[in-house]
Write a protein that holds these residues in place. Structure first.
Motif, short mmCIF file in Angstrom:
data_model
loop_
_atom_site.label_atom_id
_atom_site.label_comp_id
_atom_site.label_asym_id
_atom_site.label_seq_id
_atom_site.Cartn_x
_atom_site.Cartn_y
_atom_site.Cartn_z
N ASN A 116 0.87 -1.17 0.00
CA ASN A 116 0.00 0.00 0.00
C ASN A 116 0.91 1.23 0.00
O ASN A 116 1.68 1.42 0.93
CB ASN A 116 -0.90 0.00 1.23
N VAL A 117 0.83 2.02 -1.06
CA VAL A 117 1.59 3.25 -1.15
C VAL A 117 0.63 4.39 -0.81
O VAL A 117 -0.37 4.59 -1.50
CB VAL A 117 2.19 3.45 -2.56
N ARG A 118 0.95 5.09 0.28
CA ARG A 118 0.11 6.21 0.72
C ARG A 118 0.86 7.51 0.51
O ARG A 118 2.05 7.60 0.81
CB ARG A 118 -0.24 6.08 2.20
N CYS A 119 0.16 8.51 0.01
CA CYS A 119 0.76 9.83 -0.15
C CYS A 119 -0.27 10.89 0.24
O CYS A 119 -1.46 10.60 0.36
CB CYS A 119 1.27 10.03 -1.56
N GLY A 128 3.19 15.70 -0.32
CA GLY A 128 4.16 14.87 -1.00
C GLY A 128 4.79 13.81 -0.11
O GLY A 128 5.70 13.10 -0.54
N LEU A 129 4.32 13.68 1.13
CA LEU A 129 4.81 12.62 2.00
C LEU A 129 4.33 11.28 1.45
O LEU A 129 3.19 11.18 0.97
CB LEU A 129 4.32 12.81 3.43
N THR A 130 5.18 10.26 1.56
CA THR A 130 4.84 8.94 1.05
C THR A 130 5.30 7.87 2.03
O THR A 130 6.39 7.98 2.59
CB THR A 130 5.51 8.69 -0.32
N VAL A 131 4.47 6.86 2.21
CA VAL A 131 4.79 5.71 3.06
C VAL A 131 4.33 4.47 2.32
O VAL A 131 3.27 4.47 1.69
CB VAL A 131 4.05 5.80 4.42
N THR A 132 5.11 3.40 2.40
CA THR A 132 4.72 2.12 1.82
C THR A 132 4.54 1.10 2.93
O THR A 132 5.42 0.93 3.77
CB THR A 132 5.78 1.62 0.82
N LEU A 133 3.38 0.47 2.93
CA LEU A 133 3.03 -0.54 3.93
C LEU A 133 2.92 -1.89 3.24
O LEU A 133 2.47 -1.98 2.09
CB LEU A 133 1.70 -0.19 4.60
N ASP A 141 -3.41 14.32 4.73
CA ASP A 141 -2.23 14.43 5.59
C ASP A 141 -1.89 13.06 6.18
O ASP A 141 -2.71 12.46 6.86
CB ASP A 141 -2.52 15.42 6.71
N ILE A 142 -0.68 12.58 5.90
CA ILE A 142 -0.23 11.32 6.49
C ILE A 142 0.98 11.54 7.41
O ILE A 142 1.68 10.60 7.75
CB ILE A 142 0.10 10.24 5.43
#
Length: 136
Positions: A34-37, A41-46, A123-124
């Motif tokens: 799961n790629v969250r943005c 422009g913040l990005t996290v991959t779960l 916002d992540i």
């Protein structure tokens, strides 16, 4: 709109709502990410393991991930080769969230496992901080 993708998404959403960990484990592909943005422009991959650990912990605590999936609106679907995608709109904490889910076709027909989820939220930063604290 591909109704078979909509139906598969409903199966997934219902399993999450019911905290059916076994069904979720079967729905997520081993290679799931799961790629969250967000709009900054913040990005996290779960990964699948991260998702499943969270589901198991919530279930053990007698908690769930929500009360309803009635807010889910299916906006578009499509397919390319052995993959299908579906765009879903939901509201989280009063703010719109857009998801694109990518499903793999089952070799026997129909849609098999969930391979990717791309999520756009306002916002992540809270998730980024959580991931930074959890990093070894």
């Amino acid at each position: 709109m591909d109704q078979t993708l909509v139906d598969r998404m409903r199966t997934y959403l219902d399993a999450g709502l019911a905290m059916d960990v076994e069904a979720l484990d079967a729905l997520y592909d081993p290679a799931f990410e799961n790629v969250r943005c967000d709009e900054e422009g913040l990005t996290v991959t779960l990964t699948k393991d991260m998702f499943m650990n969270r589901f198991r912990a919530l279930k053990a605590q007698g908690r769930n991930v929500g009360e309803s999936v009635d807010d889910a609106t299916f906006l578009a679907t499509g397919a390319f080769g052995a993959y299908g995608w579906i765009v879903v709109h939901r509201v989280k904490d009063g703010l719109p969230v857009l998801y694109t889910f990518v499903w793999q076709r089952d070799p026997r027909g129909g849609w098999g496992t969930l391979l990717r989820e791309f999520t756009y939220e306002k916002d992540i930063s809270h998730l980024v901080r959580l991931m930074e604290r959890a990093a070894p």
